[in-house]
Design an enzyme around this catalytic site. Structure first.
Site, short mmCIF file in Angstrom:
data_model
loop_
_atom_site.label_atom_id
_atom_site.label_comp_id
_atom_site.label_asym_id
_atom_site.label_seq_id
_atom_site.Cartn_x
_atom_site.Cartn_y
_atom_site.Cartn_z
N ALA A 77 15.16 2.13 27.49
CA ALA A 77 15.85 2.77 28.60
C ALA A 77 15.19 4.15 28.79
O ALA A 77 15.38 5.05 27.97
CB ALA A 77 17.33 2.92 28.29
N GLY A 86 20.44 12.14 27.69
CA GLY A 86 20.09 10.88 27.04
C GLY A 86 20.89 9.72 27.58
O GLY A 86 21.58 9.84 28.59
N ASN A 87 20.78 8.58 26.91
CA ASN A 87 21.53 7.39 27.32
C ASN A 87 21.97 6.63 26.07
O ASN A 87 21.61 6.98 24.95
CB ASN A 87 20.68 6.52 28.25
CG ASN A 87 19.42 6.02 27.58
OD1 ASN A 87 19.47 5.18 26.69
ND2 ASN A 87 18.27 6.57 28.00
N ARG A 88 22.77 5.57 26.29
CA ARG A 88 23.43 4.88 25.17
C ARG A 88 22.62 3.71 24.61
O ARG A 88 23.15 2.91 23.85
CB ARG A 88 24.80 4.36 25.61
CG ARG A 88 25.76 5.47 25.97
CD ARG A 88 27.15 4.89 26.24
NE ARG A 88 28.05 5.91 26.74
CZ ARG A 88 28.65 6.81 25.97
NH1 ARG A 88 28.44 6.78 24.66
NH2 ARG A 88 29.45 7.71 26.50
N SER A 89 21.36 3.58 24.95
CA SER A 89 20.60 2.44 24.44
C SER A 89 20.48 2.51 22.92
O SER A 89 20.12 3.54 22.35
CB SER A 89 19.20 2.44 25.06
OG SER A 89 18.45 1.37 24.52
#
Ligand code: C5P
Length: 221
Positions: free
Chosen positions: A96, A29-32
């Site tokens: 994102a 995943g990502n931090r968006s």
């Protein structure tokens, strides 16, 4: 903002960050946070638009007055955005989206084995939703907006990305020292295919959102 300059318009916004599962409990995943996309949804509602917000893994509360579709992965986000975009006047891709996903999904939790090194994680490409939306528009007047986070040569890289993606507007954030993810504030430059550059000074994500809608409304008029 009392101006209902998006009345009668349908706008689609993607927000948040996709999660690509490896097994039932793990993902890439990502931090968006979804804050910029949600600000776009709130401001579009305030300007009179019908709003579909495709939200990927955001913890934020549904914005009042928007239709919210919740998704997890890039493939699910693509499905939801393409469906909503069919009758949309504008699509803004603020999410994102993971460029890659694991090639294999393990239906049971992946286990460590005594004395053995872990297997490498094989990845495959996800579809580029923004490029696809820009290339296959359901009607010619539809406006497509992308976002890009760049760490260096922001304008040159942004210009190249605008051309590569084929969208009408690209909101370019400089990321690095002052973080954008999770923050209440943002600063950016919006590049247009006609060569225009709109600089948005450091400020609330609502201000950036309203400037995006100013540019979209002008192009729809
Ligand atoms: O190529 P890059 O990830 O920098 O492009 C960012 C823009 O493209 C964002 O608007 C994002 O929502 C969109 N994107 C997409 N599909 C992908 C990757 C990014 O629509 N697979």
């Amino acid at each position: 903002r009392p101006v209902a300059d998006l009345a009668g318009r349908h706008v689609v916004i993607s927000a948040g960050g996709t999660r690509e599962p490896l097994d039932p409990v793990r993902f890439l995943g990502n931090r968006s946070s979804g804050k910029q996309g949600y600000a776009l949804a709130r401001t579009a509602v305030a300007r009179g638009a019908r709003v579909t917000l495709v939200a990927a893994n955001s913890e934020l509360a549904d914005p009042a007055g928007a239709d919210v579709v919740r998704v997890g992965t890039a493939v699910q986000l693509r499905e939801a955005v393409l469906k909503a975009a069919a009758d949309a006047d504008a699509v803004v891709m603020a999410a994102a989206v993971a460029d890659f996903r694991p090639a294999h999904y393990a239906t049971g939790k992946i286990k460590k084995r005594d004395g053995q090194e872990p297997d490498p994680i094989a990845l495959v490409r996800n579809p580029d939703i923004l490029a696809e939306l820009s290339a296959d528009r359901p009607h010619p007047g539809q406006i497509v907006v992308g976002f890009a986070a760049e760490t260096d040569d922001v304008l040159a890289n942004g210009r190249a990305k605008l051309a590569r993606k084929g969208c009408d507007l690209l909101v370019v954030n400089e990321v690095g020292e002052r973080k954008t993810f999770g923050s209440e504030e943002n600063e950016a430059v919006i590049l247009a295919t006609d060569g225009a550059e709109t600089i948005i000074p450091h400020g609330p994500k609502e201000d950036l959102a309203d400037t995006v809608w100013d540019l979209v409304a002008t192009r729809l008029a």
